[in-house]
Design an enzyme around this catalytic site. Structure first.
Site, PDB file in Angstrom:
ATOM      1  N   ASP A  26       0.774  -1.243  -0.034  1.00 48.16           N
ATOM      2  CA  ASP A  26       0.122  -0.067   0.029  1.00 48.16           C
ATOM      3  C   ASP A  26       0.823   1.209   0.043  1.00 48.16           C
ATOM      4  OD1 ASP A  26      -2.235   1.663   0.674  1.00 48.16           O
ATOM      5  OD2 ASP A  26      -1.407   1.874   2.760  1.00 48.16           O
ATOM      6  N   ASP A  71      -0.156   5.233   0.841  1.00 50.83           N
ATOM      7  CA  ASP A  71      -0.542   6.014   2.229  1.00 50.83           C
ATOM      8  C   ASP A  71      -0.666   5.472   3.442  1.00 50.83           C
ATOM      9  OD1 ASP A  71      -1.020   8.632   0.617  1.00 50.83           O
ATOM     10  OD2 ASP A  71      -2.341   7.456  -0.236  1.00 50.83           O
ATOM     11  N   GLU A  86     -13.536   5.089   8.399  1.00 48.95           N
ATOM     12  CA  GLU A  86     -12.614   4.217   7.565  1.00 48.95           C
ATOM     13  C   GLU A  86     -11.872   3.160   8.761  1.00 48.95           C
ATOM     14  OE1 GLU A  86      -9.443   6.040   5.825  1.00 48.95           O
ATOM     15  OE2 GLU A  86      -8.531   4.146   4.638  1.00 48.95           O
ATOM     16  N   ALA A 119      -5.094   3.519  -2.948  1.00 48.88           N
ATOM     17  CA  ALA A 119      -6.389   4.088  -3.289  1.00 48.88           C
ATOM     18  C   ALA A 119      -6.351   5.662  -3.275  1.00 48.88           C
ATOM     19  CB  ALA A 119      -7.157   3.760  -1.973  1.00 48.88           C
ATOM     20  N   LYS A 170      -9.757  -3.124  -2.862  1.00 52.77           N
ATOM     21  CA  LYS A 170      -8.468  -3.582  -3.745  1.00 52.77           C
ATOM     22  C   LYS A 170      -8.477  -4.831  -4.179  1.00 52.77           C
ATOM     23  CE  LYS A 170      -5.480  -0.131  -1.444  1.00 52.77           C
ATOM     24  NZ  LYS A 170      -4.222   0.108  -0.682  1.00 52.77           N
TER      25      LYS A 170
HETATM   26  O1  C5P Z   1      -2.583   4.342  -0.472  1.00 54.62           O
HETATM   27  P1  C5P Z   1      -3.600   4.306   0.183  1.00 54.62           P
HETATM   28  O2  C5P Z   1      -4.421   3.259  -0.360  1.00 54.62           O
HETATM   29  O3  C5P Z   1      -3.432   4.013   1.734  1.00 54.62           O
HETATM   30  O4  C5P Z   1      -4.651   5.557   0.205  1.00 54.62           O
HETATM   31  C1  C5P Z   1      -5.693   5.736   0.688  1.00 54.62           C
HETATM   32  C2  C5P Z   1      -5.644   6.624   2.047  1.00 54.62           C
HETATM   33  O5  C5P Z   1      -5.858   7.976   1.653  1.00 54.62           O
HETATM   34  C3  C5P Z   1      -6.759   6.154   2.954  1.00 54.62           C
HETATM   35  O6  C5P Z   1      -6.427   5.413   4.177  1.00 54.62           O
HETATM   36  C4  C5P Z   1      -7.423   7.473   3.372  1.00 54.62           C
HETATM   37  O7  C5P Z   1      -7.389   7.730   4.911  1.00 54.62           O
HETATM   38  C5  C5P Z   1      -6.873   8.529   2.644  1.00 54.62           C
HETATM   39  N1  C5P Z   1      -7.516   9.359   1.977  1.00 54.62           N
HETATM   40  C6  C5P Z   1      -7.388  10.964   2.271  1.00 54.62           C
HETATM   41  N2  C5P Z   1      -8.036  11.664   1.609  1.00 54.62           N
HETATM   42  C7  C5P Z   1      -9.048  11.318   0.959  1.00 54.62           C
HETATM   43  C8  C5P Z   1      -9.265   9.884   0.800  1.00 54.62           C
HETATM   44  C9  C5P Z   1      -8.579   9.198   1.183  1.00 54.62           C
HETATM   45  O8  C5P Z   1      -6.533  11.213   3.092  1.00 54.62           O
HETATM   46  N3  C5P Z   1      -9.829  12.168   0.414  1.00 54.62           N
HETATM   47 MG    MG Z   2      -2.821   3.037   3.353  1.00 57.19          MG
END
Ligand code: C5P
Ligand code: MG
Length: 297
Positions: free
Chosen positions: A49, A51, A96, A165, A213
């Protein structure tokens, strides 16, 4: 033989003995690492992953920007959009990571969050040529030891699939600016679609959020030629949804999952221990994955 495995963690991988490292079944972890070592780097792929897994969760007590948060810059979006995105974050992020809700319950809410944010971003007519500057000005930071991690995988020609994501264009710029966008890196993420003048007009393909995913793994990762014939998987994530990132691997043999538990630690500890093979509690480094990889190769 058990004694040998026991020695493995104590002497060969002392990082696994740290008190921030939790394991449901230490012997299973040791057997898996041992099997991966015997098979060698040629049988291995790493699926991670992005973030809050490859990037830090916090630094000096402040949250580090996710790829979405990097876009929160006046270069790209106005004050009103910042305000709306933060309101959405305050509503949906607690959902989440809520230990008391099921994935089924979270799923439609995550779609809602991502869809609303992407619509807001499209309205802002974001310019592709300003993304790099926004990344430079952001608080984003890869975890300590990231260079050893990326460079080591590249050196041993082990493919690294980053499955995020977040926003793919931003993610690429983060790893480019950190000089680790090596040829063994493959990315599945939400990519921006720009018009011929370089202005954001949509997001490409099927939306990826935290809890779908598996679908992306089956439709995209399963088709990646570079990942074929590598049945051993080291999987890194910070969300329970990340556990499905390896679902596209055909005939997996040894799969070792490492979960970074960054937030809501006490509430989620038990579930994480029951779900990941190794849980790293508030560990902002790549030390454990690096130590395991060093042992395998
Ligand atoms: O790379 P990853 O799959 O972890 O990216 C998704 C993360 O981005 C989620 O864990 C979520 O908390 C964060 N997110 C965010 N702002 C958004 C949508 C998702 O910070 N608008
Ligand atoms: Mg993440």
């Amino acid at each position: 033989v058990l004694a040998i495995w026991h020695q493995l963690t104590k002497t060969e991988i002392p990082e696994l003995a740290k008190c921030s490292v939790l394991m449901r079944e230490r012997s299973r972890v040791e057997e898996t690492i041992y099997a991966m070592q015997r098979a060698g780097a040629g049988s291995l792929q790493v699926i991670s992953d992005f973030d809050m897994t490859l990037t830090r969760f916090a630094h000096n007590g402040k949250r580090v920007a996710t790829t979405h948060n990097i876009l929160d810059n006046r270069l790209l979006i106005n004050e009103d959009c910042t305000k709306k995105m933060r309101e959405l974050l305050n509503i949906y992020y607690p959902i989440e990571i809520d230990a008391s809700r099921s994935v089924e319950e979270k799923l439609p809410l995550m779609v809602e969050w991502w869809t609303k944010v992407h619509e807001l971003l499209i309205q802002q007519k974001i310019r592709k040529d300003l993304l790099a500057q926004a990344v430079r000005e952001s608080s984003t930071m890869l975890r300590d030891g990231y260079k050893v991690f990326f460079d080591g995988l590249a050196e041993h020609q082990v493919p690294l699939l980053i499955f995020s994501a977040g926003v793919g264009d931003v993610l690429e710029e983060v790893i480019r600016q950190n000089h680790v966008f090596h040829p063994n890196v493959h990315i599945i993420s939400n990519y921006m679609d720009f018009d011929h003048t370089g202005v954001l007009r949509a997001f490409k393909g099927q939306l990826i959020h935290t809890f779908n995913k598996r679908e992306g793994a089956l439709s995209h990762a399963a088709g990646l030629r570079e990942l074929q014939g590598r049945p051993n998987v080291l999987l890194l994530g910070d969300s329970l949804g990340d556990l499905t990132m390896a679902d596209g691997v055909s005939e997996p043999q040894n799969v070792l999952t490492i979960g970074f538990l960054n937030d809501q630690v006490e509430e989620r500890k038990e579930t994480y221990i029951n779900s990941f093979d190794i849980v790293l509690v508030k560990d902002e480094t790549m030390d454990v994955p690096n130590a395991i990889f060093r042992y395998i190769t």
